[in-house]
Motif scaffolding. Structure first.
Motif, PDB file in Angstrom:
ATOM      1  N   ARG A   2       5.934   7.797   1.631  1.00  0.00           N
ATOM      2  CA  ARG A   2       6.649   6.565   1.904  1.00  0.00           C
ATOM      3  C   ARG A   2       7.131   5.976   0.589  1.00  0.00           C
ATOM      4  O   ARG A   2       6.382   5.898  -0.374  1.00  0.00           O
ATOM      5  CB  ARG A   2       5.740   5.560   2.598  1.00  0.00           C
ATOM      6  CG  ARG A   2       5.397   5.986   3.975  1.00  0.00           C
ATOM      7  CD  ARG A   2       4.460   4.975   4.590  1.00  0.00           C
ATOM      8  NE  ARG A   2       4.490   5.196   6.007  1.00  0.00           N
ATOM      9  CZ  ARG A   2       5.126   4.417   6.863  1.00  0.00           C
ATOM     10  NH1 ARG A   2       5.722   3.336   6.463  1.00  0.00           N
ATOM     11  NH2 ARG A   2       5.139   4.709   8.139  1.00  0.00           N
ATOM     12  N   ARG A   3       8.364   5.558   0.559  1.00  0.00           N
ATOM     13  CA  ARG A   3       8.945   4.987  -0.653  1.00  0.00           C
ATOM     14  C   ARG A   3       8.541   3.520  -0.759  1.00  0.00           C
ATOM     15  O   ARG A   3       8.704   2.748   0.182  1.00  0.00           O
ATOM     16  CB  ARG A   3      10.463   5.112  -0.592  1.00  0.00           C
ATOM     17  CG  ARG A   3      11.118   4.741  -1.871  1.00  0.00           C
ATOM     18  CD  ARG A   3      10.963   5.863  -2.884  1.00  0.00           C
ATOM     19  NE  ARG A   3      11.609   5.479  -4.092  1.00  0.00           N
ATOM     20  CZ  ARG A   3      11.051   5.592  -5.276  1.00  0.00           C
ATOM     21  NH1 ARG A   3       9.873   6.119  -5.405  1.00  0.00           N
ATOM     22  NH2 ARG A   3      11.687   5.214  -6.342  1.00  0.00           N
ATOM     23  N   ARG A  90      -6.118  12.010  -1.735  1.00  0.00           N
ATOM     24  CA  ARG A  90      -6.336  11.876  -0.294  1.00  0.00           C
ATOM     25  C   ARG A  90      -5.799  10.580   0.298  1.00  0.00           C
ATOM     26  O   ARG A  90      -5.877  10.384   1.512  1.00  0.00           O
ATOM     27  CB  ARG A  90      -7.829  11.962   0.011  1.00  0.00           C
ATOM     28  CG  ARG A  90      -8.393  13.332  -0.302  1.00  0.00           C
ATOM     29  CD  ARG A  90      -9.865  13.387  -0.023  1.00  0.00           C
ATOM     30  NE  ARG A  90     -10.530  12.694  -1.124  1.00  0.00           N
ATOM     31  CZ  ARG A  90     -11.769  12.271  -1.086  1.00  0.00           C
ATOM     32  NH1 ARG A  90     -12.491  12.426  -0.026  1.00  0.00           N
ATOM     33  NH2 ARG A  90     -12.300  11.680  -2.126  1.00  0.00           N
ATOM     34  N   THR A  91      -5.263   9.707  -0.551  1.00  0.00           N
ATOM     35  CA  THR A  91      -4.942   8.368  -0.043  1.00  0.00           C
ATOM     36  C   THR A  91      -3.556   7.856  -0.433  1.00  0.00           C
ATOM     37  O   THR A  91      -3.380   6.663  -0.650  1.00  0.00           O
ATOM     38  CB  THR A  91      -6.005   7.357  -0.501  1.00  0.00           C
ATOM     39  OG1 THR A  91      -6.130   7.435  -1.920  1.00  0.00           O
ATOM     40  CG2 THR A  91      -7.341   7.611   0.158  1.00  0.00           C
ATOM     41  N   GLY A  92      -2.570   8.703  -0.517  1.00  0.00           N
ATOM     42  CA  GLY A  92      -1.216   8.213  -0.768  1.00  0.00           C
ATOM     43  C   GLY A  92      -0.718   8.466  -2.170  1.00  0.00           C
ATOM     44  O   GLY A  92      -1.297   9.253  -2.922  1.00  0.00           O
ATOM     45  N   SER A  93       0.357   7.763  -2.531  1.00  0.00           N
ATOM     46  CA  SER A  93       1.060   8.033  -3.786  1.00  0.00           C
ATOM     47  C   SER A  93       1.105   6.866  -4.765  1.00  0.00           C
ATOM     48  O   SER A  93       1.696   6.978  -5.825  1.00  0.00           O
ATOM     49  CB  SER A  93       2.501   8.444  -3.478  1.00  0.00           C
ATOM     50  OG  SER A  93       2.510   9.594  -2.669  1.00  0.00           O
ATOM     51  N   ASP A 111       0.453   7.584  -9.945  1.00  0.00           N
ATOM     52  CA  ASP A 111       0.752   8.436  -8.784  1.00  0.00           C
ATOM     53  C   ASP A 111      -0.509   9.233  -8.458  1.00  0.00           C
ATOM     54  O   ASP A 111      -1.545   9.084  -9.119  1.00  0.00           O
ATOM     55  CB  ASP A 111       1.980   9.320  -9.025  1.00  0.00           C
ATOM     56  CG  ASP A 111       1.788  10.380 -10.101  1.00  0.00           C
ATOM     57  OD1 ASP A 111       0.641  10.655 -10.524  1.00  0.00           O
ATOM     58  OD2 ASP A 111       2.805  10.958 -10.514  1.00  0.00           O
ATOM     59  N   SER A 112      -0.427  10.094  -7.463  1.00  0.00           N
ATOM     60  CA  SER A 112      -1.634  10.813  -7.025  1.00  0.00           C
ATOM     61  C   SER A 112      -2.130  11.835  -8.050  1.00  0.00           C
ATOM     62  O   SER A 112      -3.256  12.308  -7.953  1.00  0.00           O
ATOM     63  CB  SER A 112      -1.403  11.481  -5.674  1.00  0.00           C
ATOM     64  OG  SER A 112      -0.294  12.325  -5.731  1.00  0.00           O
ATOM     65  N   SER A 113      -1.308  12.145  -9.068  1.00  0.00           N
ATOM     66  CA  SER A 113      -1.736  13.054 -10.132  1.00  0.00           C
ATOM     67  C   SER A 113      -2.276  12.317 -11.351  1.00  0.00           C
ATOM     68  O   SER A 113      -2.679  12.941 -12.321  1.00  0.00           O
ATOM     69  CB  SER A 113      -0.561  13.936 -10.574  1.00  0.00           C
ATOM     70  OG  SER A 113      -0.117  14.717  -9.503  1.00  0.00           O
ATOM     71  N   GLY A 114      -2.255  10.981 -11.309  1.00  0.00           N
ATOM     72  CA  GLY A 114      -2.761  10.194 -12.426  1.00  0.00           C
ATOM     73  C   GLY A 114      -1.730   9.840 -13.474  1.00  0.00           C
ATOM     74  O   GLY A 114      -2.077   9.323 -14.534  1.00  0.00           O
TER      75      GLY A 114
END
Length: 135
Positions: A2-3, A90-93, A111-114
């Motif tokens: 989701r943006r 596990r919980t979004g972006s 972001d989900s990659s840190g």
């Protein structure tokens, strides 16, 4: 994904105050967005916290859309830990980490990659926001 275009000032203020009030423990919640603006913080039943970590029972995730998470670090280090990165995946972006002194400059979004991600604070018109909506 989701943006998301930003976070409402009220949602950010809630995160910072909850983080400050939870000291010396960590605070944790999940982020929900409406029309592209993070505007609600969801705190799941069973969420636990200590001085070193906060644990959100992801098996309790509701069937509503979650765009990310928020939590605090009791020390002034906003960098996500390895455990944070596992949770992020596990919980979004969009993941907000608040840190002392928990003021308007004491938070970061990842972001989900840190990787750091820009997230603007959106002022809302409180006069037009309904407090209660009858069904």
């Amino acid at each position: 994904m989701r943006r998301v275009k930003g976070i409402s000032r009220e949602a950010l203020e809630f995160i910072l105050e909850a983080s400050r009030s939870s000291m010396p423990r960590e605070f944790a919640g999940l982020l929900q967005a409406r029309e592209g603006v993070i505007s609600e913080i969801l705190i799941l039943p069973g969420t636990e916290s200590s001085e070193w970590m906060a644990w959100v029972p992801v098996y309790m995730l509701p069937s509503m859309p979650i765009v990310g998470s928020c939590h605090s670090h009791p020390v002034p280090n906003p960098a996500p830990s390895q455990e944070d990165l596992e949770f992020f995946s596990r919980t979004g972006s969009y993941h907000i980490i608040a840190f002392p002194p928990f003021d308007e400059r004491s938070w970061r979004c990842y972001d989900s990659s840190g990787r750091r991600r820009d997230l603007i604070v959106i002022e809302s018109n409180r006069a037009q926001t309904p407090v209660f909506r009858p069904e």
